[in-house]
Structure formats: structure tokens, C-alpha cells
Design a protein around this motif. Sequence first.
Motif, PDB file in Angstrom:
ATOM      1  N   TRP A  45     -14.117 -33.585  12.602  1.00  0.00           N
ATOM      2  CA  TRP A  45     -13.011 -33.790  11.662  1.00  0.00           C
ATOM      3  C   TRP A  45     -12.203 -32.534  11.418  1.00  0.00           C
ATOM      4  O   TRP A  45     -11.183 -32.549  10.739  1.00  0.00           O
ATOM      5  N   GLN A  90     -10.675 -38.675   8.034  1.00  0.00           N
ATOM      6  CA  GLN A  90     -12.134 -38.484   8.070  1.00  0.00           C
ATOM      7  C   GLN A  90     -12.635 -37.663   6.892  1.00  0.00           C
ATOM      8  O   GLN A  90     -13.669 -37.008   6.982  1.00  0.00           O
ATOM      9  N   GLN A 141     -16.239 -38.424   5.659  1.00  0.00           N
ATOM     10  CA  GLN A 141     -17.235 -37.909   6.597  1.00  0.00           C
ATOM     11  C   GLN A 141     -17.381 -36.396   6.440  1.00  0.00           C
ATOM     12  O   GLN A 141     -18.493 -35.866   6.388  1.00  0.00           O
ATOM     13  N   ALA A 142     -16.246 -35.728   6.340  1.00  0.00           N
ATOM     14  CA  ALA A 142     -16.272 -34.265   6.230  1.00  0.00           C
ATOM     15  C   ALA A 142     -17.036 -33.833   4.985  1.00  0.00           C
ATOM     16  O   ALA A 142     -17.916 -32.966   5.043  1.00  0.00           O
ATOM     17  N   ILE A 158      -8.446 -30.310   7.696  1.00  0.00           N
ATOM     18  CA  ILE A 158      -9.223 -31.398   8.287  1.00  0.00           C
ATOM     19  C   ILE A 158      -8.337 -32.606   8.520  1.00  0.00           C
ATOM     20  O   ILE A 158      -7.224 -32.698   7.997  1.00  0.00           O
ATOM     21  N   ASP A 159      -8.868 -33.507   9.303  1.00  0.00           N
ATOM     22  CA  ASP A 159      -8.200 -34.767   9.590  1.00  0.00           C
ATOM     23  C   ASP A 159      -8.308 -35.660   8.344  1.00  0.00           C
ATOM     24  O   ASP A 159      -9.402 -35.963   7.879  1.00  0.00           O
TER      25      ASP A 159
END
Lengths: 169, 406
Positions: free
Chosen positions: A20, A40, A43-44, A36-37
Amino acid sequence: MNPSAISFEDFSQDWGSAPWLIDMHVDAYGMINMNIDATQVIQAVEDLRAYEKAPIQFLTDLCAVHYPERSGKELEVVYHLHCLTQNLRLRVKAALPESQARIPSLCSVFAGANWMERETFDFYGIQFEGHPDLRRILNMDEMDYHPLLKQYALEDETRDDKDDRFFGR
Amino acid sequence: MSDLIFNEKGQLRSVDTVDGELATLNLGPTHPATHGIFQNVLKVDGERIVSAEPTIGYIHRAFEKLAERRPYHQVTPITDRLNYCSAPINNMGWHMTVEKLIGAEMPKRVDYMRVIVMELARIADHLVCNSVIGVDTGALTGFTYMFQERERIYDLYEEICGARLTTNVGRIGGFDRDFSPEFIAKLRDFLMTFPARFEEFNSLLERNRIFMDRVIGAGPITVERALSYSFAGPNLRAAGLDYDVRVMNPYCSYQDFDFDVPVGKDGDTYDRFQVRQEEIRQSLRIIEQALENMPTGSYHADIPSFYIPPKQEVYSSMEALIYHFKIIMGETPVPSGEVYHAVEGANGELGYYLISDGGRTPYRLHFRRPCFIYYQAYPEMIQGSLLSDAILTMSSMNVIAGELDA
């Protein structure tokens, strides 16, 4: 600021290849910044919470910033995270296009994200997907714009006594 | 409130019921027991609270937007109005944020002076909170005693900066003037006489059977939930986690002082009361140490481009006039960058996230306001408790409307 037990070298070694992550650096003030993306983000944050050397268990702050000149990344959601055991502070940023200002909500991870996300929605109109109760929080419900976007000037636009042009800028 | 219906007599009825029927009760927006403008729509089953729905924003003043049009030194008065019970901590936190952005080092004397002012503010804030817990349990006496003492702290502020409530104390780069001999004398007098009166107040409540029966077990929160809600400060410490910004990320030379961080166990109203009481004692210790070991030197840093010079000099000295003009007119170049600076406010981690693009005003300024963040746990904390405990829980959390709504 007390130095953290985790150096940036160690940290980037552990996280440099996370799926991510877009990029990361340590800024002039010693804070680790990660881009970060946006899709995501849950998730990160969950990965960082499970970080063995320094579990990042504290959401210090959540806010957004508007950069109208950055085409396609006009909005940025900024998370400040903190590992209380190793005293590691992180600044995690996720860029969003203004036309598609959507990002997953962190309410499932941190109960405290609820109002912070509502405030960010109130100010910037960012949709936090999966938020249980995404309503305005500080401004009145009837308001039809998101006031911290840069296109809304604070004062009368015909007023020029505070204009930067008159200060040699 | 779609789940509310009216019966044929026009009385409010709720569809989801416990024991037959629920009543809807508006606590606030203005209610004498909430000490501020807080609205809670409560659903109650008799005296028990089934659910609560807080509405906030009644005194929202758009500080973050305002700050985007104000030069750095003009943001200080805005910070006064966040937690107005301890305005100096907010002021100092903001000055330190800007100093961090521009990379200015403060002389030790400035740090120690700031520590004294900030700890006085912490004492004043905790006194208000704890004496008001007493009021809400029916014990008005301690409140009248402690508000007298708080007035003395306000007199001390007045000696430093001329103001009492919204202090606007200090400058970016230090203080506008040194501590006066009158201030030092008044502070020594305060340190001499306050502890005995404070212990008298403490003895009115701490082991008072009626008070203990009222507050023990009222509005508890576990440490896991408190962390998940991003609690900080006395409320988190009362739940049992010893996170204190002064210890973890020392600013303003806090590493020089010897003090303890009290922690509670159950996170209930009694623990919050006890933690704040002990913090007042620790603050007194810090002030004594700072006063004893006060370094000599200047009361401001040597950063003429950012420190507003004394007004007398502006009229008589060329340099002072130039710098004064440049600062007031926003002509001083500020580095671009992003800083996050946190101080231990009276209610927890008070953070300033400042983004500068080099312009004369902040590009973005976000306040991490501890009240705003922990007040969202309030419905969870009062669920299933008695209405009278809900009032106590709110006052023991020390929710300050100014900081809540910014």
C-alpha cells in the motif's frame, strides 16, 4: 522530542516494500511521512498496528488538507499515528482527487476516528466509506458547501487590504 | 428521530422499548448541570440511560478557517479560546509550534518561565474540574474555596500579561516582558499558602463517604476502549495508562524536572478526580523546582525577524521599527514545511498540525483538541447508568465547550 527506539532506517527496511506504500521519507523535523494508496488505508493501518517492533496503536489525529493546484490529488487525508511503547510517531497521507473524494473509514479500527472523520467530512466533503453515521458535526446540517475548501474565501473578496500583492509577494 | 411516535393524546412514545416504554429527554443545549452548551438527546428508562445522542457545534467559530487568513502572531488569541480554562497552555503550545517550524532555540530561562505559567494553568484547570465534580455531587463548599484560589492564579496571569481569562500570554520567541518582582512575590505567597488550602479541599471530598458512594463506579471506561477512542491526558491516565506528553516527548525542558505521573485503575469518576488532584500536587512541585532553578539570561530568544520588539524600542530604535513593521505586515519569510507539535494540555495531548507554504499566514492549521476526541466516548460511558451519574461523568471528563467546538 525524545528519539524513538526505532530508527528510520529500520523502519523503512521493514515497510519499504509494503503493497500500500507509495513512498516515504523523514522530514526536517524528524517525523516519518508515508504516502499511501487511499483505497488500502485500512490494510495499511492494520498492518502498522500489527508491527511487532512498534505496534502503532494510537490514532493521534485525523484531518484533511486541500491543495487545489495539485491536479488529480487535490485533497489529502492526513493521519497522525503514534506507537506509545516505542514513541514512534508517523504521519500517513492519502491523496484523493476532488471529483472522487472517497476513502475507507477507519471507524472499524479506531473508535475515535468516528468524530474526526465527521469533522473532516464537514469541512472538506470527503466521503468516508463504511462510516456508521457520516453527518456534519460542527456546522449546521442545512449548509450546502464544505467551508475549508480553498475556493471559499474567508472574507469579502473585494477587500484587498490583506492581499499578498500589497506585501511584495 | 424517526423512531419516535406520538400517541392519541399527543404524548411522545418510543417504538423500541425496555420495560414497556422509554422516555426521551433533552439534556441541554443550555442546562445548568452541563456547564456549557452541550445537547444530549437521552432515551431513558426511568432513571437509567438507554442511549445518548450528543449534538455539538453550538459555539463553533471556524478557528481553522480563520487561522488561514491570520499572520502567525495573530493566531495566538484564537488559541486562547480553545480551552479557556487553561488558555496559557494553548498559547505556549502555539508559540512552540511556530518556533519549531522556524527552527528557533529558546533560552533556558524562557523554557522555565513557560513551565511555571503552564503548570499554573494546569492547576487552575484541574481546580475548576474537580471542584465542579464536588458541586455536581451536592458539595458546594469546596467549589467556593477553590475558586478563590483560582482567582489568585488569575491574579498571577494578570501580573504577567495583564489579562485573566483569555491571556494571549507570551510571544513567538519568548515573553514580552520579564517576570516582575511583584509576580515572584505573589507566586511565592501562592506556593506557601495554597497547598494547605488545597489539602483542606481534598479532605472535604477524597475520603468523604457520600462523595465516594456517588463517584466510585460512575462513568467507567476500560483502558482498551480509552485507547481506541484516542483518549489522552488525565482521562487516559485514570483508565490506567501512563501516557504523558511531558514525559514521552519532553518540550520546554520538562526533562529537567522531577515529577510523578499519577495513574488510576478503573477509569471512573473517582479515578479521574484522584488523578487530577495528584497532578495539582505534581504541578506545584514542578513550579517550585522551576522557581528555585530559574536560569539567568534573556526572557526572549534572539530572533528579531519573528519576535515582536518592545513597543518603546519601536519608537526610538531603527532596527526595532523595521522588525516591528515587517512582522506586523507579514513581510518576514517563513520556511515552508509541516510540523506537528504536541503539548500536554490540561485535558490531554493538545496538538498543532501546521502547514506553511512560505506565505504570511498558515496554509493549514489543525488543532488536535483532546475534548473533541474524547467526548465521543460519552454515550458509551453513560449507557446503562443513572441520569445523575451522566452529569458527573461529563464534569469529570472536563469537556470544555470552546475546545470541543473550536
